[in-house]
Structure formats: structure tokens, C-alpha cells
Design a protein around this motif. Structure first.
Motif, PDB file in Angstrom:
ATOM      1  N   SER A  20       0.698  -1.171   0.012  1.00 26.77           N
ATOM      2  CA  SER A  20      -0.110   0.182   0.108  1.00 26.77           C
ATOM      3  C   SER A  20       0.814   1.230  -0.116  1.00 26.77           C
ATOM      4  CB  SER A  20      -0.725   0.027   1.182  1.00 26.77           C
ATOM      5  OG  SER A  20      -1.709  -0.954   1.239  1.00 26.77           O
ATOM      6  N   LEU A  21       1.970   1.169   0.701  1.00 27.11           N
ATOM      7  CA  LEU A  21       2.887   2.337   0.713  1.00 27.11           C
ATOM      8  C   LEU A  21       3.565   2.521  -0.361  1.00 27.11           C
ATOM      9  CD1 LEU A  21       4.295   4.396   2.478  1.00 27.11           C
ATOM     10  CD2 LEU A  21       6.246   2.875   2.979  1.00 27.11           C
ATOM     11  N   ILE A  22       3.822   1.463  -1.477  1.00 27.24           N
ATOM     12  CA  ILE A  22       4.501   1.560  -2.669  1.00 27.24           C
ATOM     13  C   ILE A  22       3.334   2.036  -3.589  1.00 27.24           C
ATOM     14  CG2 ILE A  22       5.208   0.139  -4.548  1.00 27.24           C
ATOM     15  CD1 ILE A  22       6.275  -1.661  -2.867  1.00 27.24           C
ATOM     16  N   ALA A  23       1.765   1.820  -3.350  1.00 29.41           N
ATOM     17  CA  ALA A  23       0.958   2.476  -4.311  1.00 29.41           C
ATOM     18  C   ALA A  23       0.864   3.868  -4.179  1.00 29.41           C
ATOM     19  CB  ALA A  23      -0.330   1.746  -4.084  1.00 29.41           C
ATOM     20  N   VAL A  24       0.776   4.206  -2.733  1.00 23.71           N
ATOM     21  CA  VAL A  24       0.569   5.794  -2.476  1.00 23.71           C
ATOM     22  C   VAL A  24       2.039   6.445  -3.021  1.00 23.71           C
ATOM     23  CG1 VAL A  24       0.808   7.540  -0.539  1.00 23.71           C
ATOM     24  CG2 VAL A  24      -0.577   5.529  -0.442  1.00 23.71           C
ATOM     25  N   LEU A  25       3.169   6.136  -2.950  1.00 26.16           N
ATOM     26  CA  LEU A  25       4.440   6.442  -3.406  1.00 26.16           C
ATOM     27  C   LEU A  25       4.229   6.863  -4.978  1.00 26.16           C
ATOM     28  CD1 LEU A  25       7.202   7.611  -2.823  1.00 26.16           C
ATOM     29  CD2 LEU A  25       7.975   5.368  -3.069  1.00 26.16           C
ATOM     30  N   GLN A  26       3.998   5.640  -5.600  1.00 26.05           N
ATOM     31  CA  GLN A  26       3.820   5.822  -7.100  1.00 26.05           C
ATOM     32  C   GLN A  26       2.710   6.950  -7.546  1.00 26.05           C
ATOM     33  OE1 GLN A  26       3.404   1.766  -8.584  1.00 26.05           O
ATOM     34  NE2 GLN A  26       5.320   1.186  -8.324  1.00 26.05           N
ATOM     35  N   LEU A  27       1.663   6.820  -6.757  1.00 25.82           N
ATOM     36  CA  LEU A  27       0.574   7.807  -7.120  1.00 25.82           C
ATOM     37  C   LEU A  27       1.330   9.219  -7.149  1.00 25.82           C
ATOM     38  CD1 LEU A  27      -2.913   7.923  -5.682  1.00 25.82           C
ATOM     39  CD2 LEU A  27      -1.664   9.867  -5.648  1.00 25.82           C
ATOM     40  N   PHE A  28       1.979   9.552  -6.070  1.00 20.48           N
ATOM     41  CA  PHE A  28       2.341  10.992  -5.887  1.00 20.48           C
ATOM     42  C   PHE A  28       3.637  11.217  -6.788  1.00 20.48           C
ATOM     43  CE2 PHE A  28       0.572  10.938  -1.662  1.00 20.48           C
ATOM     44  CZ  PHE A  28      -0.199  12.082  -1.580  1.00 20.48           C
ATOM     45  N   VAL A  29       4.392  10.198  -6.988  1.00 19.38           N
ATOM     46  CA  VAL A  29       5.668  10.345  -7.926  1.00 19.38           C
ATOM     47  C   VAL A  29       5.175  10.296  -9.466  1.00 19.38           C
ATOM     48  CG1 VAL A  29       7.664   9.187  -8.858  1.00 19.38           C
ATOM     49  CG2 VAL A  29       7.084   9.112  -6.415  1.00 19.38           C
ATOM     50  N   SER A  30       4.246   9.759  -9.952  1.00 17.82           N
ATOM     51  CA  SER A  30       3.369   9.749 -11.321  1.00 17.82           C
ATOM     52  C   SER A  30       3.104  11.086 -11.573  1.00 17.82           C
ATOM     53  CB  SER A  30       2.619   8.718 -11.484  1.00 17.82           C
ATOM     54  OG  SER A  30       1.464   8.777 -10.610  1.00 17.82           O
ATOM     55  N   PHE A  31       2.277  11.672 -10.680  1.00 18.74           N
ATOM     56  CA  PHE A  31       1.525  12.889 -11.025  1.00 18.74           C
ATOM     57  C   PHE A  31       2.833  14.225 -10.909  1.00 18.74           C
ATOM     58  CE2 PHE A  31      -2.177  10.947  -9.995  1.00 18.74           C
ATOM     59  CZ  PHE A  31      -3.197  11.401 -11.100  1.00 18.74           C
ATOM     60  N   VAL A  32       3.769  13.886 -10.083  1.00 21.36           N
ATOM     61  CA  VAL A  32       4.959  14.812 -10.220  1.00 21.36           C
ATOM     62  C   VAL A  32       5.617  14.842 -11.419  1.00 21.36           C
ATOM     63  CG1 VAL A  32       7.224  15.419  -8.993  1.00 21.36           C
ATOM     64  CG2 VAL A  32       5.207  15.217  -7.583  1.00 21.36           C
ATOM     65  N   VAL A  33       5.866  13.603 -11.779  1.00 24.16           N
ATOM     66  CA  VAL A  33       6.465  13.286 -13.239  1.00 24.16           C
ATOM     67  C   VAL A  33       5.700  13.884 -14.390  1.00 24.16           C
ATOM     68  CG1 VAL A  33       7.511  11.839 -14.721  1.00 24.16           C
ATOM     69  CG2 VAL A  33       8.020  11.167 -12.397  1.00 24.16           C
ATOM     70  N   VAL A  34       4.671  13.675 -14.597  1.00 19.43           N
ATOM     71  CA  VAL A  34       3.873  14.300 -15.430  1.00 19.43           C
ATOM     72  C   VAL A  34       3.748  15.790 -15.396  1.00 19.43           C
ATOM     73  CG1 VAL A  34       1.290  14.099 -14.437  1.00 19.43           C
ATOM     74  CG2 VAL A  34       1.723  13.856 -16.973  1.00 19.43           C
ATOM     75  N   GLY A  35       3.599  16.467 -14.201  1.00 22.53           N
ATOM     76  CA  GLY A  35       3.504  17.872 -14.111  1.00 22.53           C
ATOM     77  C   GLY A  35       4.934  18.310 -14.499  1.00 22.53           C
ATOM     78  N   LEU A  36       6.091  17.901 -14.026  1.00 19.34           N
ATOM     79  CA  LEU A  36       7.266  18.296 -14.750  1.00 19.34           C
ATOM     80  C   LEU A  36       7.463  18.281 -16.128  1.00 19.34           C
ATOM     81  CD1 LEU A  36       9.746  16.943 -11.663  1.00 19.34           C
ATOM     82  CD2 LEU A  36       8.815  19.258 -12.054  1.00 19.34           C
ATOM     83  N   HIS A  37       6.934  16.971 -16.735  1.00 21.71           N
ATOM     84  CA  HIS A  37       7.111  17.034 -18.115  1.00 21.71           C
ATOM     85  C   HIS A  37       6.064  17.901 -18.913  1.00 21.71           C
ATOM     86  CE1 HIS A  37       8.327  14.355 -21.416  1.00 21.71           C
ATOM     87  NE2 HIS A  37       7.239  14.436 -22.055  1.00 21.71           N
ATOM     88  N   ILE A  38       5.112  18.319 -18.428  1.00 21.00           N
ATOM     89  CA  ILE A  38       4.186  19.271 -19.022  1.00 21.00           C
ATOM     90  C   ILE A  38       4.865  20.498 -19.053  1.00 21.00           C
ATOM     91  CG2 ILE A  38       2.056  20.626 -18.821  1.00 21.00           C
ATOM     92  CD1 ILE A  38       0.796  18.029 -17.720  1.00 21.00           C
ATOM     93  N   ALA A  39       5.709  20.741 -18.035  1.00 17.96           N
ATOM     94  CA  ALA A  39       6.488  22.077 -17.767  1.00 17.96           C
ATOM     95  C   ALA A  39       7.512  22.026 -18.710  1.00 17.96           C
ATOM     96  CB  ALA A  39       6.957  22.283 -16.449  1.00 17.96           C
ATOM     97  N   ILE A  40       8.258  20.919 -18.880  1.00 23.76           N
ATOM     98  CA  ILE A  40       9.428  20.663 -19.984  1.00 23.76           C
ATOM     99  C   ILE A  40       8.920  21.030 -21.155  1.00 23.76           C
ATOM    100  CG2 ILE A  40      10.798  19.141 -21.143  1.00 23.76           C
ATOM    101  CD1 ILE A  40      11.064  17.721 -18.443  1.00 23.76           C
ATOM    102  N   VAL A  41       7.542  20.419 -21.567  1.00 25.60           N
ATOM    103  CA  VAL A  41       6.979  20.764 -23.187  1.00 25.60           C
ATOM    104  C   VAL A  41       6.802  22.313 -23.200  1.00 25.60           C
ATOM    105  CG1 VAL A  41       5.184  20.011 -24.440  1.00 25.60           C
ATOM    106  CG2 VAL A  41       6.225  18.470 -23.308  1.00 25.60           C
ATOM    107  N   ILE A  42       6.125  22.793 -22.216  1.00 27.33           N
ATOM    108  CA  ILE A  42       5.665  24.158 -22.203  1.00 27.33           C
ATOM    109  C   ILE A  42       6.780  25.154 -22.829  1.00 27.33           C
ATOM    110  CG2 ILE A  42       4.685  26.250 -21.159  1.00 27.33           C
ATOM    111  CD1 ILE A  42       2.742  23.974 -20.040  1.00 27.33           C
ATOM    112  N   ILE A  43       7.934  24.869 -21.594  1.00 25.49           N
ATOM    113  CA  ILE A  43       9.043  25.663 -21.823  1.00 25.49           C
ATOM    114  C   ILE A  43       9.978  25.478 -23.094  1.00 25.49           C
ATOM    115  CG2 ILE A  43      11.340  26.157 -20.939  1.00 25.49           C
ATOM    116  CD1 ILE A  43      10.133  25.578 -18.007  1.00 25.49           C
TER     117      ILE A  43
END
Length: 206
Positions: free
Chosen positions: A23-46
Motif C-alpha cells: 500500500s505504501l508503494i502504491a501511494v508513493l507511485q501515485l504522488f511520483v507519477s503526478f509529479v513526473v507528468v507535471g514536470l514533463h508538461i512544464a518541460i514541453v511548455i518551456i
């Protein structure tokens, strides 16, 4: 011994399943996946808006990787909450984690190439109708590099968490199979002899 010693019993699988860690792995992956996609959107926009640079393979691959990350943590949550004794469901989740591990490694490779200058702005395709000053380009390039390092760190965490789930699956599988092989049947069959606590006498009472 079970008829199929290579497929663990559901109850023994549930007994060895490390539910809290999973369950801890699932929560960690949840937050990390959204952080990664957020940063990737910023990379594309910049990249498109400020640096006038198009890294088509990198931009597209980032969103593909996030799709596998998303599937991975959703499947882990489903197993953790609803079906801890299902070996088949856990096997499916293990496969999704293997895919997430592979695509995390792919995204790490892209990020690492840019950080090391192998995927430089000079080699990118320039966007049309884009005008930026030299000063603005320098400032945004440093921000772009920092965001890329952040995405690299998130991808590494995703890779490690997927590897941890795979290790847990292998551990539980081995323990459950060995337990099936060494534990006697719960309902032994008595053939050719009297069951315990039965007297062999006729009409005798105490």
C-alpha cells in the motif's frame, strides 16, 4: 501435497502478502507519477514556448511513460484494497510493474541524455513563429535543466518502487509455494483403516 505445487494457495498467499508495504508503494507511485507528468508538461511548455525547441521523441515518450505509471499504481491499489488473496491479480500487477520499470528506465535515459548534453538544444528542431531574446533563452534553459533533473529523480523513484514490488512478489510466491509443498493436507483421507478414536470391538461399552 497440492495437485499443482507451482501455483500458490490463495489463503497462504494472503498470509505472506506484505499488505502495508505494498500500500505504501502504491501511494508513493501515485504522488511520483503526478509529479513526473507535471514536470514533463512544464518541460514541453518551456521547450515549445520559450526555447523554441521541439524534442518530439522525448516529449511524446514522457506521456507514454506516465500512462504506464498510472496503470501501475491503480492496479496496486485494486489488489491492496479488494483482492489480497488472488495470486492471478497479484501476477497481473507484477507485470504492470515490470512495464513501469522498463518505461521508467527509458525516461531516465532521455533525461540523462539532455543533462549530459547528448540531447542539446542545438540538435532540436526549432518551432516556427517563435522569437525569444538571448537573455530569456539563457534563463529558461537553466530552469529547463532544473526541471529535467527533477523529472529524472522522480523516474528513479518510480523505477526503484517497481523493482521493490517485483521483489515482494517473488518473495511471497516462493514462500507460499514452499508452504504448500511442506504443509500436510488439511483433510487427510483414511483408506483401509479405521479413523482415530474408533473402537474395534462389537457391542462393547465402557
Amino acid at each position: 501435497m497440492c495437485a499443482n505445487s507451482y501455483w500458490p494457495n490463495g489463503q497462504r498467499w494472503k498470509h505472506y502478502w506484505l499488505g502495508s508495504i505494498v500500500s505504501l508503494i502504491a501511494v508513493l507511485q501515485l504522488f511520483v507519477s503526478f509529479v513526473v507528468v507535471g514536470l514533463h508538461i512544464a518541460i514541453v511548455i518551456i521547450g515549445l514556448g520559450s526555447l523554441c525547441s521541439v524534442f518530439r521523441s522525448w516529449y511524446v515518450m514522457g506521456f507514454i511513460c506516465w500512462g504506464f505509471f498510472l496503470t501501475c499504481w491503480i492496479s496496486i491499489f485494486c489488489v491492496s484494497c479488494c483482492n489480497r488473496s488472488s495470486v492471478a491479480c497479484a501476477t497481473y500487477v507484477m507485470i504492470t510493474n515490470v512495464l513501469a520499470f522498463i518505461f521508467a528506465a527509458v525516461l531516465i535515459s532521455f533525461d540523462n541524455k539532455y543533462i549530459n548534453g547528448q540531447l542539446s538544444l542545438d540538435s532540436a528542431t526549432s518551432s516556427l513563429d517563435c522569437t525569444t531574446s538571448i537573455q530569456n533563452t539563457v534563463n529558461m534553459a537553466s530552469i529547463f535543466l532544473g526541471i529535467t533533473k527533477g523529472q529524472l529523480a522522480g523516474s528513479v523513484i518510480m523505477l526503484v518502487s517497481s523493482l521493490l514490488f517485483i521483489a515482494i512478489y517473488i518473495y511471497v510466491y516462493i514462500r507460499a509455494v514452499l508452504d504448500d509443498e511442506h504443509r500436510p493436507n488439511d483433510d487427510p483421507q483414511w483408506a483401509g483403516q479405521h479413523a482415530p478414536n474408533q473402537t474395534s470391538g462389537y457391542g462393547m461399552s465402557t
